[in-house]
Design a protein around this motif. Structure first.
Motif, PDB file in Angstrom:
ATOM      1  N   PHE A  22       6.315   3.333   6.360  1.00 15.80           N
ATOM      2  CA  PHE A  22       6.552   1.907   6.555  1.00 15.80           C
ATOM      3  C   PHE A  22       8.043   1.747   6.791  1.00 15.80           C
ATOM      4  O   PHE A  22       8.837   1.908   5.867  1.00 15.80           O
ATOM      5  N   GLU A  27       9.913   4.389   2.947  1.00 16.21           N
ATOM      6  CA  GLU A  27       8.830   3.709   2.256  1.00 16.21           C
ATOM      7  C   GLU A  27       7.493   4.101   2.881  1.00 16.21           C
ATOM      8  O   GLU A  27       7.433   4.511   4.037  1.00 16.21           O
ATOM      9  N   LYS A  29       3.089   3.106   3.201  1.00 18.13           N
ATOM     10  CA  LYS A  29       1.997   2.144   3.059  1.00 18.13           C
ATOM     11  C   LYS A  29       0.927   2.786   2.194  1.00 18.13           C
ATOM     12  O   LYS A  29       0.565   3.945   2.408  1.00 18.13           O
ATOM     13  N   GLY A  63       6.952  -0.251  -6.083  1.00 14.78           N
ATOM     14  CA  GLY A  63       6.428  -0.861  -4.877  1.00 14.78           C
ATOM     15  C   GLY A  63       6.300  -2.348  -4.961  1.00 14.78           C
ATOM     16  O   GLY A  63       6.625  -2.975  -5.959  1.00 14.78           O
ATOM     17  N   THR A  66       3.058  -6.802   0.242  1.00 16.66           N
ATOM     18  CA  THR A  66       3.541  -7.506   1.427  1.00 16.66           C
ATOM     19  C   THR A  66       2.334  -8.106   2.142  1.00 16.66           C
ATOM     20  O   THR A  66       1.191  -7.753   1.816  1.00 16.66           O
ATOM     21  N   VAL A  71       3.444  -1.597  -0.248  1.00 16.26           N
ATOM     22  CA  VAL A  71       4.506  -0.723   0.240  1.00 16.26           C
ATOM     23  C   VAL A  71       5.163  -0.090  -0.977  1.00 16.26           C
ATOM     24  O   VAL A  71       5.457  -0.772  -1.958  1.00 16.26           O
TER      25      VAL A  71
END
Length: 175
Positions: A22, A27, A29, A63, A66, A71
Motif C-alpha cells: 500500500f 505499508e 493491505k 495499523g 481506511t 493498512v
C-alpha cells in the motif's frame, strides 16, 4: 519414551491475510477476519505463514482502517519491495490470545473435532470445519459420509457441549 515436560501443540487460528503493498513506504493491505476489522492488531504476536507452510513470528504490527480497508506497518518492512514480498502471507495467532467467546458464541476452531449427533442419537462423525455462505454459517460433519448442516441455533444446532465434546443437531440422518 514419554517426555512429561513436552507441551501439546498450540491451537492456532487464522485472523487475516496480507494482500500486498500500500503506497511506497512499506505499508501493506490486510484482509482481517476479526470484527471489527481493526481488532486484528489487538492479538499479537502474529505467526506469518507462507504458501509452503514456512512460519515466522512477528510482534509490533500497527495499523489503521481506511476507506480501502486495513493498512498495516510491519516491523522490518521499510519499502514497497519489502511490502510486496509479504503478499499472500497468512496471519495466525495462538487461540489463547483471543478473548473468551460470549455465551452462545463459538470460535470455529473450538468446534472442530467435536462429535456430532442428532437428537435421536445417530452419530454423524466429527466437526471437520465450518464455512460461511453469506446467508449463514455451515457446520461440516465428517463421518461415514459428509454432511453440511446450517449453523442455525436452535433450528438445526440444538446444543454445543464442550464438556461432553458433542454438538447435538436436529438433522435427518438420511439427508
Amino acid at each position: 519414551m514419554n517426555n512429561p515436560t513436552r507441551q501439546p501443540p498450540q491451537r492456532m487460528i487464522q485472523l487475516g491475510k496480507v494482500h500486498g503493498a500500500f503506497g511506497v513506504r512499506g505499508e501493506v493491505k490486510l484482509e482481517s477476519f476479526t470484527e471489527p476489522r481493526s481488532a486484528i492488531f489487538r492479538y499479537q504476536p502474529w505467526v506469518l505463514r507462507d504458501a509452503r507452510g514456512t512460519e515466522r513470528t512477528l510482534e509490533g504490527a500497527r495499523g489503521r482502517e481506511t476507506p480501502k480497508g486495513i493498512v498495516a506497518t510491519l516491523p522490518g518492512v521499510e519499502d514497497r519491495d519489502g511490502a510486496e514480498a509479504t503478499r499472500g502471507l497468512e496471519i495466525w495467532v495462538a487461540r489463547e490470545a483471543l478473548p473468551p467467546p460470549q455465551p452462545g458464541e463459538y470460535y470455529w476452531v473450538d468446534l472442530e473435532g467435536l462429535a456430532v449427533r442428532n437428537t435421536d442419537g445417530s452419530d454423524f462423525g466429527v466437526v471437520s470445519h465450518l464455512f460461511s455462505t453469506g446467508a449463514n454459517d455451515v457446520l461440516v460433519a465428517q463421518g461415514e459420509r459428509e454432511r453440511m448442516i446450517p449453523f442455525l441455533v436452535p433450528d438445526y444446532i440444538v446444543s454445543v457441549d464442550f464438556d461432553a465434546g458433542v454438538v447435538t443437531v436436529d438433522w435427518d440422518p438420511e439427508f
